[in-house]
Write a protein that holds these residues in place. Structure first.
Motif, PDB file in Angstrom:
ATOM      1  N   ASP A 104       0.851  -1.190   0.000  1.00  0.00           N
ATOM      2  CA  ASP A 104       0.000   0.000   0.000  1.00  0.00           C
ATOM      3  C   ASP A 104       0.885   1.238   0.000  1.00  0.00           C
ATOM      4  N   ALA A 105       0.863   1.955  -1.108  1.00  0.00           N
ATOM      5  CA  ALA A 105       1.695   3.158  -1.242  1.00  0.00           C
ATOM      6  C   ALA A 105       0.867   4.431  -1.179  1.00  0.00           C
ATOM      7  N   SER A 106      -0.337   4.349  -0.630  1.00  0.00           N
ATOM      8  CA  SER A 106      -1.236   5.507  -0.571  1.00  0.00           C
ATOM      9  C   SER A 106      -0.695   6.564   0.389  1.00  0.00           C
ATOM     10  N   LEU A 107      -1.296   7.725   0.354  1.00  0.00           N
ATOM     11  CA  LEU A 107      -0.890   8.807   1.247  1.00  0.00           C
ATOM     12  C   LEU A 107      -1.063   8.393   2.708  1.00  0.00           C
ATOM     13  N   THR A 108      -2.159   7.705   2.990  1.00  0.00           N
ATOM     14  CA  THR A 108      -2.402   7.094   4.298  1.00  0.00           C
ATOM     15  C   THR A 108      -2.829   5.653   4.059  1.00  0.00           C
ATOM     16  N   PRO A 109      -2.660   4.766   5.047  1.00  0.00           N
ATOM     17  CA  PRO A 109      -3.036   3.362   4.824  1.00  0.00           C
ATOM     18  C   PRO A 109      -4.464   3.216   4.327  1.00  0.00           C
ATOM     19  N   SER A 110      -4.629   2.491   3.216  1.00  0.00           N
ATOM     20  CA  SER A 110      -5.943   2.406   2.563  1.00  0.00           C
ATOM     21  C   SER A 110      -6.350   0.992   2.186  1.00  0.00           C
ATOM     22  N   ILE A 111      -5.449   0.026   2.302  1.00  0.00           N
ATOM     23  CA  ILE A 111      -5.773  -1.352   1.915  1.00  0.00           C
ATOM     24  C   ILE A 111      -5.648  -2.234   3.152  1.00  0.00           C
ATOM     25  N   ARG A 112      -6.763  -2.700   3.621  1.00  0.00           N
ATOM     26  CA  ARG A 112      -6.785  -3.520   4.832  1.00  0.00           C
ATOM     27  C   ARG A 112      -5.920  -4.759   4.640  1.00  0.00           C
ATOM     28  N   GLY A 113      -5.007  -4.981   5.566  1.00  0.00           N
ATOM     29  CA  GLY A 113      -4.177  -6.173   5.547  1.00  0.00           C
ATOM     30  C   GLY A 113      -2.911  -6.067   4.738  1.00  0.00           C
ATOM     31  N   ALA A 114      -2.755  -4.974   3.961  1.00  0.00           N
ATOM     32  CA  ALA A 114      -1.560  -4.813   3.138  1.00  0.00           C
ATOM     33  C   ALA A 114      -0.460  -4.110   3.935  1.00  0.00           C
ATOM     34  N   MET A 115       0.773  -4.413   3.608  1.00  0.00           N
ATOM     35  CA  MET A 115       1.895  -3.693   4.212  1.00  0.00           C
ATOM     36  C   MET A 115       1.888  -2.261   3.699  1.00  0.00           C
TER      37      MET A 115
ATOM     38  N   VAL B  91       3.714   1.320   3.082  1.00  0.00           N
ATOM     39  CA  VAL B  91       5.023   1.936   2.914  1.00  0.00           C
ATOM     40  C   VAL B  91       4.818   3.430   2.680  1.00  0.00           C
ATOM     41  N   ASP B  92       5.424   4.235   3.553  1.00  0.00           N
ATOM     42  CA  ASP B  92       5.348   5.692   3.421  1.00  0.00           C
ATOM     43  C   ASP B  92       6.436   6.130   2.443  1.00  0.00           C
ATOM     44  N   LEU B  93       6.012   6.584   1.278  1.00  0.00           N
ATOM     45  CA  LEU B  93       6.948   6.960   0.220  1.00  0.00           C
ATOM     46  C   LEU B  93       8.016   7.935   0.727  1.00  0.00           C
ATOM     47  N   ALA B  94       7.614   8.906   1.518  1.00  0.00           N
ATOM     48  CA  ALA B  94       8.539   9.950   1.957  1.00  0.00           C
ATOM     49  C   ALA B  94       9.662   9.407   2.833  1.00  0.00           C
ATOM     50  N   LYS B  95       9.473   8.220   3.406  1.00  0.00           N
ATOM     51  CA  LYS B  95      10.469   7.663   4.317  1.00  0.00           C
ATOM     52  C   LYS B  95      11.329   6.581   3.672  1.00  0.00           C
ATOM     53  N   VAL B  96      11.140   6.346   2.383  1.00  0.00           N
ATOM     54  CA  VAL B  96      11.930   5.314   1.706  1.00  0.00           C
ATOM     55  C   VAL B  96      13.234   5.921   1.218  1.00  0.00           C
ATOM     56  N   ASN B  97      14.314   5.645   1.951  1.00  0.00           N
ATOM     57  CA  ASN B  97      15.637   6.149   1.590  1.00  0.00           C
ATOM     58  C   ASN B  97      16.660   5.019   1.494  1.00  0.00           C
ATOM     59  N   GLY B  98      16.142   3.791   1.345  1.00  0.00           N
ATOM     60  CA  GLY B  98      17.006   2.629   1.241  1.00  0.00           C
ATOM     61  C   GLY B  98      16.158   1.384   1.221  1.00  0.00           C
ATOM     62  N   PRO B  99      16.778   0.212   1.280  1.00  0.00           N
ATOM     63  CA  PRO B  99      15.991  -1.027   1.303  1.00  0.00           C
ATOM     64  C   PRO B  99      14.985  -1.019   2.454  1.00  0.00           C
ATOM     65  N   ILE B 100      13.839  -1.692   2.227  1.00  0.00           N
ATOM     66  CA  ILE B 100      12.752  -1.719   3.209  1.00  0.00           C
ATOM     67  C   ILE B 100      12.827  -3.016   3.992  1.00  0.00           C
ATOM     68  N   ALA B 101      12.817  -2.886   5.302  1.00  0.00           N
ATOM     69  CA  ALA B 101      12.893  -4.060   6.166  1.00  0.00           C
ATOM     70  C   ALA B 101      11.701  -4.973   5.905  1.00  0.00           C
ATOM     71  N   GLY B 102      11.986  -6.267   5.745  1.00  0.00           N
ATOM     72  CA  GLY B 102      10.922  -7.244   5.529  1.00  0.00           C
ATOM     73  C   GLY B 102      10.643  -7.521   4.076  1.00  0.00           C
ATOM     74  N   LEU B 103      11.292  -6.775   3.177  1.00  0.00           N
ATOM     75  CA  LEU B 103      11.075  -6.983   1.742  1.00  0.00           C
ATOM     76  C   LEU B 103      12.399  -7.341   1.089  1.00  0.00           C
ATOM     77  N   ASN B 104      12.436  -8.527   0.509  1.00  0.00           N
ATOM     78  CA  ASN B 104      13.625  -8.930  -0.228  1.00  0.00           C
ATOM     79  C   ASN B 104      13.635  -8.277  -1.605  1.00  0.00           C
ATOM     80  N   LYS B 105      14.831  -8.089  -2.144  1.00  0.00           N
ATOM     81  CA  LYS B 105      14.932  -7.336  -3.393  1.00  0.00           C
ATOM     82  C   LYS B 105      14.396  -8.092  -4.606  1.00  0.00           C
TER      83      LYS B 105
END
Length: 860
Positions: free
Chosen positions: A471-482, A484-498
């Protein structure tokens, strides 16, 4: 030169007018079967809906006015029945007298148009069955609506005219069902995924749509009662037949003119295979502008263009008709839909190697009042990057998106030639980069590999199976989905393999693309974005996560209240109009309860049905099932007009008024008609048939009670020692005093039980009416409503008071207070005076347009 034109609507009159302007010496004669010519056939549904108030608005030109303006010899009431191409004559019969006249020609133009197809359904000759072809059809339909208290209509056919008829019937307060034999609405016009989106939208707007369903028989005696279909029986007071049109060319079968399925084949000069015979408009088969294959496009726009061009060709101007793109647009409740060019399937079948993209972009500056979005499907040729087709939906001016695409396709423009088009911009009209250009940019990003995505159609087909939804929405919008706050992505995301398969989803598709861009930079190799985002796609994730307060609040607005014994089950309120449902509706509710809920059904104190134990993920499927199978809606919550409650006064021995009819009218006009009107708090309405007050009308915001006011003939009173009228009075307001009957007018509740009780006929006459109580409420703070001092004698008076009460509450109520509080604050005398005057109705549009009570006080 003598030019004879058969047909007097769009193409025929346009040809004739252009001919005379090009060369006044040409003798132009136009014959038409109908008495009206040059009428606005596309405007007929809007006359039915009342947007066009008078029939004269549909008549572009009368025969007399047109003849005087153009110099064309216009002859109406003449039906052509034979063309002799060797003798160069057309035989026509006077529709009134039967007289036959032969009209000679040097050039013949056939512009006879097309007529509605009459499907093979039994009973189509009954009263209440209509088609929409000529102005008189629309006039007859609107008259029938107004004179026969039509409550339910079925439109057979889900094309442009059928859907426009549905919208306008709904605007007249009619419950509408649309059925279509095809597996989608607007078949061969828009692509299936867009049709499915529009169908869901229509059902949310209260128009029931049933696809894959054929009409079989229209039921009733002299007039319509119902229609039997392959999916069962649908009750209806009115039926519109709109299953398509067929060219009016049967009289040409033996002429040697080349035809295909009734259409006349013409070349680039709009000429048939016979010399000096031409054809334009809805009866002519032209070509597709892109593929050059034969295409029939019975549209008013192309008919006028063909007519104008033919007028030039017949005066030796060297021009050719380039063909059609099938451009069209339709206005529907709170959504518009336009298209041009090739659809996805059509483009593939034509041999193109195509790419498609679905884009959701703002239709104007997002901060400007009334801003919405365009959801656009763009189809292009991968090799040349030329635009092949476009389909667009949205609340705004979708025509400008389609029209720009028409220009691009017609001029053979590539995406690269469109990506810097300098269109108008100002916040009320557009975005800084025009929505069309933004869509082009998104397509270029996809073609150039900057954006890796799947289309909504691919998502529905399961292409994203195995992908983890992010869920890449401005605020969480998909129930049960992980999330991810776009503004805070400055490197690999914990829990997600490349190398994880990730489907990135946001509201419109923009943030998911931005996230994909960052993830690629940080080494993620297997991401896809979902085109058009949540604005178009219904994305679900299987989860056991706890529901958030926002999710619970959102479904409460749909009529689903959380069962306090569970964390994820709800009780859904099914609106029953006034507690009355049909056997078929009852069956569907029972099936829905078993299919989507616990199998249990309860009744609320407000006479709605509750389906118990509905899991959160079943809410939307349940709503779709109820609407699809029975036209039923859920709701009945929030700070707005609530479902009306009524007793069974229509059938009860004590009932003094038709409570069913009145409450259904209130339901239609105010529960449904005011469904989007926000109020300070909930507003409850009840209708009681008599002063027994079984449904407690005086404990509602507005309550209506049937009255029977005795008209005593005192001259006939004999002062009996045992007065039967006095004995019948339950509230003891009748009393014989000094040998004459007396009535306590203040305390008489007008129950009418005394009427016809006197053997000497002094109680034989009475007046039926309505008493209206305002400001009642029950619950934590009980307050009995106060009656208006006037006894109302007509239903229309009552309905006007109800509307004025709602308008007063919206205009003068404070957000969060009940109507009783508003009355106490303003004063009963003040409120009563306003309800008996008409100033509130005069301010209605201004009142309803105001942005107020955005969050009302109702908690359930």
């Amino acid at each position: 030169m003598k030019v004879l034109i058969i047909g007097g609507v769009a193409a025929g009159t346009k040809t004739a007018a252009k001919l005379k302007r090009a060369d006044r010496s040409i003798e132009v004669t136009l014959i038409a079967k109908d008495k009206d010519i040059s009428y606005a056939g596309c405007g007929l549904p809007y006359y039915v809906g009342g947007l066009i108030p008078d029939k004269s608005g549909l008549i572009v030109n009368t025969p007399q006015k047109y003849a005087a303006m153009t110099g064309v010899n216009v002859i109406t009431g003449m039906e052509a029945f034979k063309v002799d191409n060797k003798a160069k004559t057309v035989a026509a019969k006077n529709v009134d007298t039967g007289e036959i006249i032969a009209y000679p020609y040097d050039k013949l133009v056939i512009a006879v148009g097309a007529s509605p197809v009459v499907p093979p359904i039994k009973g189509i000759d009954k009263q209440g069955v209509f088609k929409l072809r000529v102005p008189d059809d629309a006039v007859s339909m609107r008259d029938y609506l107004q004179n026969n208290a039509v409550k339910k209509a079925v439109v057979v056919g889900g094309g442009f005219i059928g859907l426009e008829a549905a919208e306008n019937l709904q605007a007249q307060g009619v419950d509408v069902t649309v059925i279509d034999f095809a597996d989608q609405i607007m078949p061969n016009v828009i692509d299936p995924e867009i049709a499915a989106f529009v169908q869901k939208h229509l059902q949310k707007q209260g128009i029931r749509v049933m696809t894959g369903v054929a009409g079989q028989e229209i039921l009733g005696e002299a007039s319509v009662r119902a229609i039997k279909t392959t999916a069962g029986e649908n009750s209806a007071d009115l039926i519109v037949l709109s299953v398509g049109v067929r060219p009016n060319t049967a009289f040409l079968q033996d002429t040697g003119i080349e035809m295909f399925k009734g259409t006349i084949l013409v070349d680039g000069k709009l000429q048939t295979n016979l010399p000096d015979i031409y054809s334009v408009g809805d009866c002519a088969m032209v070509t597709n502008r892109l593929t050059h294959a034969r295409q029939w496009s019975p549209m008013g726009s192309s008919a006028n263009l063909e007519g104008r061009l033919l007028g030039q060709i017949l005066t030796d101007t060297h021009k050719e008709y380039p063909g059609v793109l099938g451009t069209g647009i339709v206005k529907l409740p709170n959504i518009n839909c336009a298209r041009t060019g090739l659809g996805e399937k059509q483009a593939r079948e034509a041999g193109y190697d195509i790419e498609t993209v679905m884009a959701t972009v703002d239709d104007k500056a997002h901060y400007y009042p009334g801003a919405d979005a365009f959801i656009t499907k763009l189809i292009v040729d991968k090799k040349t990057h030329k635009i092949l087709g476009l389909q667009v939906i949205g609340q705004g001016a979708v025509d400008k998106m389609a029209d720009i695409a028409v220009a691009a396709i017609s001029l053979g423009a590539t995406l690269e030639q469109c990506e810097c088009m300098d269109f108008c911009y100002a916040p009320p009209f557009s975005t800084a980069i025009h929505p069309f250009v933004q869509t082009v940019h998104i397509m270029l990003n996809k073609l150039n590999g900057y954006m890796n995505s799947i289309t909504p159609a691919q998502y529905l087909a399961g292409k994203a199976d195995g992908y983890r939804i992010i869920d890449a929405s401005l605020t969480p919008s998909i129930r049960g989905a992980m999330y991810v706050d776009l503004a805070k992505v400055n490197g690999p995301i914990a829990g997600l393999n490349k190398d994880d398969k990730l489907l990135l989803v946001c509201a419109k598709g923009k943030r998911s693309y931005f996230l994909q861009n960052r993830l690629k930079y940080f080494g993620y190799t297997n991401t896809l974005t979902l085109e058009a985002g949540l604005a178009f796609n219904d994305v679900k994730v299987k989860t056991t996560a706890k529901l958030t307060p926002e999710e619970i609040k959102a479904v409460k607005a749909l009529g689903f209240l959380q069962d306090k014994r569970t964390s994820d089950k709800f009780n859904g309120r099914v609106i029953t109009r006034n507690g009355k449902i049909t056997a078929e509706e009852s069956r569907v509710i029972a099936e829905a309860a078993e299919k989507f809920g616990s199998g249990e059904i309860t009744m609320t104190t407000r006479l709605t049905v509750e389906i118990q134990g509905v899991p959160y993920e079943n809410i939307e499927p349940l709503r779709e099932y109820l609407m699809q199978h029975a036209g039923l809606e859920t709701g009945g919550t929030g700070s707005k007009v609530r479902p009306v409650v009524s007793c069974k006064g229509t059938t009860c021995q004590y009932g003094l008024i038709d409570t069913f009819a009145l409450s259904e009218e209130i339901h239609r006009r105010f529960y449904k008609g005011y469904r989007d009107v926000k109020l300070p708090h909930k507003f409850k309405i009840a209708v009681g048939g008599c002063p027994n007050n079984c449904v407690k009308p005086n404990l509602n915001d507005i309550g209506i009670i049937g009255q029977r006011i005795p008209q005593i003939d005192y001259a006939k009173c004999r002062g009996c020692k045992i007065c039967l009228a006095e004995k019948s009075c339950p509230v003891k307001t009748l009393q014989v005093i000094d040998g004459k009957i007396n009535i306590d007018e203040v305390n008489c509740n007008h129950c009418g039980l005394c009427v016809n009780k006197c053997p000497f006929h002094c109680f034989d006459t009475s007046t039926d009416g309505f008493r209206i109580y305002i400001g009642g409420r029950w619950g934590k703070r009980v307050k009995e409503g106060q009656p208006l001092h006037k006894i109302f004698t007509t239903k229309e008076e009552v309905l006007n008071v109800v509307e004025k009460a709602i308008l007063l509450f919206r205009e003068q109520g404070l957000t969060g207070e009940r109507f009783s509080d508003t009355i106490a604050r303003l004063g009963f005398v003040n409120v009563e005076a306003q309800l008996l005057a008409d100033d509130l109705l005069a301010r209605k549009q201004e009142n309803l347009a105001a942005q107020k009570h955005l969050v009302g006080g109702a908690t359930c």
